[in-house]
Design a protein around this motif. Sequence first.
Motif, PDB file in Angstrom:
ATOM      1  N   TYR A   4     -13.991 -24.058 -12.420  1.00  0.00           N
ATOM      2  CA  TYR A   4     -13.975 -24.124 -10.956  1.00  0.00           C
ATOM      3  C   TYR A   4     -12.542 -24.011 -10.423  1.00  0.00           C
ATOM      4  N   GLN A   5     -11.797 -23.056 -10.960  1.00  0.00           N
ATOM      5  CA  GLN A   5     -10.399 -22.865 -10.518  1.00  0.00           C
ATOM      6  C   GLN A   5     -10.315 -22.018  -9.254  1.00  0.00           C
ATOM      7  N   LYS A   6     -11.275 -21.097  -9.109  1.00  0.00           N
ATOM      8  CA  LYS A   6     -11.294 -20.228  -7.926  1.00  0.00           C
ATOM      9  C   LYS A   6     -12.664 -20.333  -7.266  1.00  0.00           C
ATOM     10  N   LEU A   7     -12.679 -20.872  -6.054  1.00  0.00           N
ATOM     11  CA  LEU A   7     -13.949 -21.080  -5.351  1.00  0.00           C
ATOM     12  C   LEU A   7     -14.033 -20.149  -4.145  1.00  0.00           C
ATOM     13  N   LEU A   8     -15.173 -19.486  -4.015  1.00  0.00           N
ATOM     14  CA  LEU A   8     -15.414 -18.633  -2.849  1.00  0.00           C
ATOM     15  C   LEU A   8     -16.402 -19.354  -1.945  1.00  0.00           C
ATOM     16  N   VAL A   9     -15.930 -19.772  -0.781  1.00  0.00           N
ATOM     17  CA  VAL A   9     -16.774 -20.539   0.138  1.00  0.00           C
ATOM     18  C   VAL A   9     -17.265 -19.630   1.257  1.00  0.00           C
ATOM     19  N   VAL A  10     -18.576 -19.530   1.393  1.00  0.00           N
ATOM     20  CA  VAL A  10     -19.174 -18.696   2.430  1.00  0.00           C
ATOM     21  C   VAL A  10     -19.467 -19.576   3.634  1.00  0.00           C
ATOM     22  N   VAL A  11     -18.865 -19.240   4.784  1.00  0.00           N
ATOM     23  CA  VAL A  11     -19.060 -20.108   5.953  1.00  0.00           C
ATOM     24  C   VAL A  11     -20.228 -19.635   6.808  1.00  0.00           C
ATOM     25  N   HIS A  93     -18.993  -6.018   7.370  1.00  0.00           N
ATOM     26  CA  HIS A  93     -19.923  -5.438   6.397  1.00  0.00           C
ATOM     27  C   HIS A  93     -21.343  -5.667   6.900  1.00  0.00           C
ATOM     28  N   ASN A  94     -22.207  -4.661   6.765  1.00  0.00           N
ATOM     29  CA  ASN A  94     -23.544  -4.823   7.345  1.00  0.00           C
ATOM     30  C   ASN A  94     -24.533  -5.560   6.438  1.00  0.00           C
ATOM     31  N   ARG A  95     -24.135  -5.864   5.190  1.00  0.00           N
ATOM     32  CA  ARG A  95     -25.023  -6.652   4.314  1.00  0.00           C
ATOM     33  C   ARG A  95     -24.216  -7.809   3.728  1.00  0.00           C
ATOM     34  N   PRO A  96     -24.332  -8.987   4.335  1.00  0.00           N
ATOM     35  CA  PRO A  96     -23.488 -10.122   3.918  1.00  0.00           C
ATOM     36  C   PRO A  96     -23.532 -10.409   2.424  1.00  0.00           C
ATOM     37  N   PHE A  97     -24.742 -10.434   1.833  1.00  0.00           N
ATOM     38  CA  PHE A  97     -24.832 -10.819   0.419  1.00  0.00           C
ATOM     39  C   PHE A  97     -24.060  -9.851  -0.471  1.00  0.00           C
ATOM     40  N   GLU A  98     -24.081  -8.563  -0.116  1.00  0.00           N
ATOM     41  CA  GLU A  98     -23.353  -7.569  -0.924  1.00  0.00           C
ATOM     42  C   GLU A  98     -21.850  -7.816  -0.855  1.00  0.00           C
ATOM     43  N   SER A  99     -21.357  -8.076   0.371  1.00  0.00           N
ATOM     44  CA  SER A  99     -19.909  -8.290   0.509  1.00  0.00           C
ATOM     45  C   SER A  99     -19.475  -9.567  -0.209  1.00  0.00           C
ATOM     46  N   ILE A 100     -20.343 -10.595  -0.203  1.00  0.00           N
ATOM     47  CA  ILE A 100     -20.024 -11.860  -0.893  1.00  0.00           C
ATOM     48  C   ILE A 100     -19.940 -11.626  -2.404  1.00  0.00           C
ATOM     49  N   ILE A 101     -20.976 -10.970  -2.946  1.00  0.00           N
ATOM     50  CA  ILE A 101     -21.027 -10.752  -4.400  1.00  0.00           C
ATOM     51  C   ILE A 101     -19.886  -9.841  -4.853  1.00  0.00           C
ATOM     52  N   GLN A 102     -19.648  -8.768  -4.094  1.00  0.00           N
ATOM     53  CA  GLN A 102     -18.568  -7.858  -4.490  1.00  0.00           C
ATOM     54  C   GLN A 102     -17.211  -8.560  -4.446  1.00  0.00           C
ATOM     55  N   HIS A 103     -17.020  -9.401  -3.440  1.00  0.00           N
ATOM     56  CA  HIS A 103     -15.760 -10.156  -3.336  1.00  0.00           C
ATOM     57  C   HIS A 103     -15.613 -11.119  -4.517  1.00  0.00           C
ATOM     58  N   ALA A 104     -16.736 -11.742  -4.885  1.00  0.00           N
ATOM     59  CA  ALA A 104     -16.723 -12.692  -6.019  1.00  0.00           C
ATOM     60  C   ALA A 104     -16.392 -11.981  -7.321  1.00  0.00           C
ATOM     61  N   ILE A 105     -16.962 -10.785  -7.509  1.00  0.00           N
ATOM     62  CA  ILE A 105     -16.716 -10.018  -8.736  1.00  0.00           C
ATOM     63  C   ILE A 105     -15.261  -9.529  -8.768  1.00  0.00           C
ATOM     64  N   ASN A 106     -14.834  -8.894  -7.663  1.00  0.00           N
ATOM     65  CA  ASN A 106     -13.480  -8.310  -7.624  1.00  0.00           C
ATOM     66  C   ASN A 106     -12.389  -9.374  -7.762  1.00  0.00           C
ATOM     67  N   GLY A 107     -12.639 -10.543  -7.164  1.00  0.00           N
ATOM     68  CA  GLY A 107     -11.626 -11.604  -7.200  1.00  0.00           C
ATOM     69  C   GLY A 107     -11.765 -12.531  -8.392  1.00  0.00           C
ATOM     70  N   TYR A 109     -13.994 -14.855  -9.148  1.00  0.00           N
ATOM     71  CA  TYR A 109     -14.205 -16.249  -8.733  1.00  0.00           C
ATOM     72  C   TYR A 109     -15.094 -16.971  -9.741  1.00  0.00           C
ATOM     73  N   ASP A 110     -14.944 -18.288  -9.826  1.00  0.00           N
ATOM     74  CA  ASP A 110     -15.717 -19.085 -10.783  1.00  0.00           C
ATOM     75  C   ASP A 110     -17.044 -19.553 -10.203  1.00  0.00           C
ATOM     76  N   VAL A 111     -17.103 -19.692  -8.878  1.00  0.00           N
ATOM     77  CA  VAL A 111     -18.327 -20.206  -8.249  1.00  0.00           C
ATOM     78  C   VAL A 111     -18.355 -19.783  -6.777  1.00  0.00           C
ATOM     79  N   ILE A 112     -19.575 -19.517  -6.268  1.00  0.00           N
ATOM     80  CA  ILE A 112     -19.780 -19.256  -4.838  1.00  0.00           C
ATOM     81  C   ILE A 112     -20.380 -20.524  -4.240  1.00  0.00           C
ATOM     82  N   VAL A 113     -19.798 -21.001  -3.146  1.00  0.00           N
ATOM     83  CA  VAL A 113     -20.299 -22.222  -2.495  1.00  0.00           C
ATOM     84  C   VAL A 113     -20.773 -21.842  -1.093  1.00  0.00           C
ATOM     85  N   LYS A 114     -22.015 -22.182  -0.765  1.00  0.00           N
ATOM     86  CA  LYS A 114     -22.557 -21.773   0.536  1.00  0.00           C
ATOM     87  C   LYS A 114     -23.467 -22.856   1.094  1.00  0.00           C
TER      88      LYS A 114
END
Length: 310
Positions: A4-11, A93-107, A109-114
């Motif tokens: 859990y060093q890199k967390l992607l938080v979806v607001v 981005h017109n599809r939120p889930f796609e932009s979240i997942i792509q950001h998580a993969i590219n960056g 990240y260890d976990v997505i928090v939403k």
Amino acid sequence: MMDYQKLLVVVDPTTDRQAALARAVKLASANNASITVFLSIFDFSYEMTSILSGQEREAMREGVVAQRKAWLDDIVEPFKTDNVAIETEVIWHNRPFESIIQHAINGQYDVIVKGTHEHDKLKSVIFTPTDWHLLRKAPVPVLLVKDHDWPVAGKIVCAINVSSEDETNQSLNVKIIKHAKKLAKQFDAQVHLVNGYPGTPVNLAIELPDFDSHSYSETIRYQHEERITYLANAYDISSDFCHVREGLPEDVIPELAEKLDAELVILGTVGRTGISAALIGNTAEHVIDSINCDLLAVKPDGYKSPLDEA
């Protein structure tokens, strides 16, 4: 993987109260981790306006993004501490889930928090909510946060599947327990294992008059208890914290979580898409709507997201 060093938080853009961010800061503070607070926005009206030139549309988009970025920076300010680095990111981005997942993969990240809330049962059949897409397609663990607090000496429930002995399933059980142990250590919590086993098939009892449904059920229960105890012993979990119940996982897991007043349920989810996902759904998806605490969904090792272009 479990650092859990890199967390992607979806607001949630509809509220100033961000339960997911508060939870992520708690998670990150013990690990000197970094948090990216992420917002994916899209307004169809900006795309449809034919009166505007491409340049004007772009300028309007940039204006909206800048506005939301300023709002996000204000939201984040109270959460900043010396040992947690927080940055913000707003994407059009017109599809939120796609932009979240792509950001998580590219960056990486260890976990997505939403943050999550109850889904409208009817709507979710027609419109698949972002949460469901994340559960199915995100290659990293997804923590869906509700309002339930994480008290000291709380309880973490691991949903364990022992009905199949294949390697993928067994390694997923181990992964679930390892996530639970790490979080339990950080938050001084108890780890509980829960398992639902199937009842006697009704047609067997009808078609075979001599069929002893009681001993059949007892054999299945014993087999499940034996496998759960084996896992518990391997990871130093008290047998008092092992719960084997007759019933479907989507009924058994929420019932136990409520009974224990658990703060978190951890389960494995296999990414299914297409017709099977639409018809059968996923245990995780049924559980989300039935529990009043957080849910951490983990994928099997080697799972590759359909959105991973690499």
